[in-house]
Every structure is written in C-alpha cells, then in structure tokens.
Motif scaffolding. Structure first.
Motif, mmCIF file in Angstrom:
data_model
loop_
_atom_site.group_PDB
_atom_site.id
_atom_site.type_symbol
_atom_site.label_atom_id
_atom_site.label_comp_id
_atom_site.label_asym_id
_atom_site.label_seq_id
_atom_site.Cartn_x
_atom_site.Cartn_y
_atom_site.Cartn_z
ATOM 1 N N ALA A 165 47.975 -18.022 42.005
ATOM 2 C CA ALA A 165 48.143 -19.468 41.863
ATOM 3 C C ALA A 165 48.635 -19.827 40.468
ATOM 4 C CB ALA A 165 46.818 -20.179 42.161
ATOM 5 N N MET A 166 48.015 -19.246 39.437
ATOM 6 C CA MET A 166 48.419 -19.543 38.071
ATOM 7 C C MET A 166 49.836 -19.052 37.795
ATOM 8 S SD MET A 166 44.978 -19.006 35.754
ATOM 9 C CE MET A 166 44.527 -17.389 36.402
ATOM 10 N N LYS A 216 54.788 -13.069 46.859
ATOM 11 C CA LYS A 216 55.853 -13.119 45.846
ATOM 12 C C LYS A 216 55.290 -13.447 44.460
ATOM 13 C CE LYS A 216 58.471 -16.179 47.809
ATOM 14 N NZ LYS A 216 59.633 -17.085 48.051
ATOM 15 N N TRP A 217 54.117 -14.090 44.435
ATOM 16 C CA TRP A 217 53.539 -14.518 43.163
ATOM 17 C C TRP A 217 52.336 -13.691 42.747
ATOM 18 C CZ3 TRP A 217 56.822 -17.511 40.871
ATOM 19 C CH2 TRP A 217 57.697 -18.270 41.645
ATOM 20 N N TYR A 218 51.952 -12.769 43.595
ATOM 21 C CA TYR A 218 50.798 -11.925 43.280
ATOM 22 C C TYR A 218 51.161 -10.904 42.194
ATOM 23 C CZ TYR A 218 47.184 -8.369 43.811
ATOM 24 O OH TYR A 218 46.175 -7.462 43.577
ATOM 25 N N VAL A 219 50.266 -10.769 41.228
ATOM 26 C CA VAL A 219 50.427 -9.769 40.160
ATOM 27 C C VAL A 219 49.402 -8.662 40.412
ATOM 28 C CG1 VAL A 219 50.296 -9.337 37.681
ATOM 29 C CG2 VAL A 219 51.173 -11.524 38.525
ATOM 30 N N ALA A 259 57.367 -7.086 47.662
ATOM 31 C CA ALA A 259 57.147 -8.444 47.137
ATOM 32 C C ALA A 259 56.378 -8.451 45.841
ATOM 33 C CB ALA A 259 56.390 -9.288 48.166
ATOM 34 N N TYR A 260 55.857 -7.299 45.421
ATOM 35 C CA TYR A 260 54.971 -7.280 44.252
ATOM 36 C C TYR A 260 55.710 -7.198 42.925
ATOM 37 C CZ TYR A 260 51.687 -6.378 47.953
ATOM 38 O OH TYR A 260 50.965 -6.469 49.108
ATOM 39 N N GLU A 261 57.026 -7.212 42.986
ATOM 40 C CA GLU A 261 57.758 -7.266 41.730
ATOM 41 C C GLU A 261 57.608 -8.659 41.162
ATOM 42 O OE1 GLU A 261 61.733 -6.109 42.361
ATOM 43 O OE2 GLU A 261 61.236 -4.156 43.230
ATOM 44 N N ALA A 262 56.900 -8.783 40.047
ATOM 45 C CA ALA A 262 56.560 -10.091 39.481
ATOM 46 C C ALA A 262 57.823 -10.861 39.139
ATOM 47 C CB ALA A 262 55.692 -9.945 38.242
ATOM 48 N N LYS A 263 57.748 -12.161 39.429
ATOM 49 C CA LYS A 263 58.905 -13.005 39.122
ATOM 50 C C LYS A 263 58.883 -13.404 37.665
ATOM 51 C CE LYS A 263 60.546 -15.832 42.048
ATOM 52 N NZ LYS A 263 60.858 -16.949 42.912
#
Length: 367
Positions: free
Chosen positions: A79-80, A344-347, A363-367
């Motif tokens: 979320a953050m 997509k937003w999970y770190v 999808a775990y490649e941090a944006k």
C-alpha cells in the motif's frame, strides 16, 4: 559597605538562577521520561529526504496513517509503495504497529524500492483498549488491536491539521494529493465513502449481512440505540479509507466519544451480530451520524476481498483511484480477485517471513 552589598546581591542573584536551572532540568527530565497516556510512542523518526527527492517532489506534506500488523505486513508495504510511487507530493507515512513487529518492519523499509520514503514508526499499546473492547477468552487470537489505531489520530500525528487514514489491504493508483484535497464541510471532522452512493454497493455481498445501512451494524432492539433516533436505513460508510480534519476532531473530542461507545458496548452489547464481529465500524457510525463529508467513491472501490470471483470489469478496476480488498480474500492469499494488480506493488520480504502465495513471479519487479 557598597561593595559588600553589591557582592551579597550578586551571590543571591546567582543562587536564584541556579535554583531555577535545577527546577527546569527536573521538569524537562519528567517531560521526557513520562510515557504517553495512550501508550503511543515514536520509535523511528522521519529521516531527511535526499536533496534529489526534495527537488523532485512538492513541498506540501501529506500525512498518511496506516496500521501494520505482523501477519499483514506485506499488505502495508504494498500500500505504501503504491502511494509513494503515484504522487509527486511530500508524503510522510505514520506507521502504527506493535512492539514485536518493529524490527521486521524496519528491515523491510530499508529495502531498495522503499528506502527513500519518509516515515515514522509508532508503537501501539493495546492496554489503551482495556475496558473498551470485550475479548472472547477462547478467541484471543482474533482480537486485532491495531484496527482501533484510527480512533487515536490526533495522538498519532499531533501536529497535523489534516491526515489520510488507509487500511493495509489497499492499492492506490492515482495521486494521493487528490484524496487529501477532499473538501470537508464546516464542522465535519472526517470524510468517508458512503456505501449507498458507492459503486461498490451495487453488488450484493452474500453472507455478510446488510453492509450498507446502520441496521447492519447496530442492534436496534437495544434501548440505548433507539434513544439515539438514528434511522435504521441510514446509509453507512466504510472507515477503511478516510480524510480527517484533526482540528475539528480535537474540538469535538471525537476520540473520547468513540471510547464512550466502545465502553458502553462492553456492558450493553450494542453492535449487531449479523456482521460476524465487526467492532470497529459501529462506534464510528454513531459518532459521525449525519456529521461527515464524502470522498469520491472511486477513492475507495471496495469488496474486492468479499469473494474469490471478479465483480468488476478490468476497465473499471484500471480506472479506480484506490482498490480495497476488504473481506476474507486478501490479495496476498491463495485466492483473490485482481491479485495481479496488488502484486505489481508488492516488495519482497528481505527476511522471507511474510507468507505470500506466489502466482505471478514476474510481477515482483519493484516499480
């Protein structure tokens, strides 16, 4: 004689100064050592943003409060990350957690994609809820004290005039500044998303009772509730995302009002039983009855976690400003709708402790 009098006067003056200095030192010592009456203690302080980020982001500071429990820590992190990456504003996260989660949280926040975020970690003492929440001795593991952190916003962010509160099971897809700028009517301490006006309410949530009216949360058979003269069919609101005017919150003593109804419920059991133990929303509904403003419903598109199926079209999900997986099916679990959006937003957890069901590794490649 004059010299003697002058010397005596100087000595007396120095003694007075010394006495005052000792008194001041003692006062400061007490102020620094006395714990907060609410048990809300800052652990980590907001680091100074690097000059590069200061130049890139606006000066307007936006306080965002979020609770981070150990078993849902990955949700708060995602979320953050989504909030931080979708705004150019100077967001400061006030992360409320329990003492046993602090080390894990601090290590996660030092991960590369998150290390430039500004934040403060606050330890929430569950003892502040004694006498206000009835805990079943056989179900102590279901008691989630951090769900009540939102009741104590002025203590969490004492110097802010306005704050945003978000649950940990959300993803933000637009600039949080838009939500922060939600206009609040004079005399209103908060703005929520009304259920009856929400796009989310057009879908019936099976087995969850009536989530869209007051009767779904309060027991209208109880005289105390009837005396309030609140219409049972009044549209409810969702407290998982809201904007608070803390100046009004303090003036109206909202926290004390909430605590009053919490304590009364312990004695009289005023909450409805149809919503399987919802104990956070009812006191908010009572205190803010017809006394709150509204946020744009696209800033709280919810019930994504109410079933495993997809209730919204991909186009609608893409257009939503904030997605909310309230319900049993969390996006970090085995089955949840549009979990790929959340991922997509999970770190990834640097400790490997967070139990994430990996469905889309790419999808775990941090944006």
């Amino acid at each position: 004689v004059n010299i003697s009098i002058l010397i005596v006067a100087v000595v007396i003056f120095l003694l007075v100064i010394h006495h005052n200095f000792l008194s001041l030192s003692d006062f400061l010592r007490r102020e620094l050592s006395d714990p907060s009456p609410l048990g809300l203690q800052p652990i980590d302080f907001i680091p100074a943003a690097p000059q590069r980020l200061t130049d890139e982001r606006s000066d307007k500071e936006i306080p965002v409060v979020i609770a981070a429990s150990n078993e849902r820590l990955g949700g708060a992190i995602a979320a953050m990350n989504s909030i931080y990456c979708n705004t150019r504003s100077n967001v400061v996260f006030h992360i409320v957690t329990l003492n046993d989660t602090v080390d894990h949280l601090r290590m996660w926040l030092r991960s590369t994609p998150l290390r430039n975020m500004r934040y403060q970690i606050l330890d929430f003492d569950p003892r502040v809820l004694e006498g206000k929440v009835q805990v079943d001795p056989q179900k102590t593991d279901t008691f989630k004290p951090l769900t009540f952190a939102r009741f104590y916003l002025p203590d969490l962010v004492p110097h802010a005039e306005k704050v945003i509160y978000v649950d940990d099971d959300v993803i933000v897809q637009d600039d949080i500044l838009d939500l922060y700028n939600t206009p609040l009517k004079p005399g209103h301490a908060a703005a929520f998303s009304d259920d009856c006006d929400s796009t989310s309410s057009k879908v019936v949530v099976r087995g969850a009772g009536n989530q869209y009216n007051y009767i779904g949360f309060l027991d209208y058979k109880k005289e105390t509730i009837r005396k309030l003269a609140m219409k049972a069919n009044t549209c409810s609101f969702n407290p998982g995302v809201f904007v608070a005017n803390l100046t009004e919150w303090k003036l109206q003593n909202i926290t004390k009002q909430l605590e009053k109804w919490m304590a009364l419920n312990v004695v009289e059991e005023l909450y409805s039983k149809t919503l399987a133990g919802s104990i956070t929303t009812p006191p908010l509904l009572i205190v803010f009855y017809k006394q709150h403003s509204s946020i744009d419903p696209m800033w709280n598109v919810r019930h994504l976690g109410s079933s495993a199926g997809k209730r919204y079209s991909p186009q609608f999900v893409n257009a939503a400003k904030l997605l909310h997986w309230n319900g049993h099916f969390k996006p970090w679990g085995r089955t949840a709708s549009y979990a790929e959006v959340w991922e997509k937003w999970y770190v990834p957890d640097p400790t490997g402790k967070f139990n994430l069901i990996r469905r889309h590794p790419e999808a775990y490649e941090a944006k």
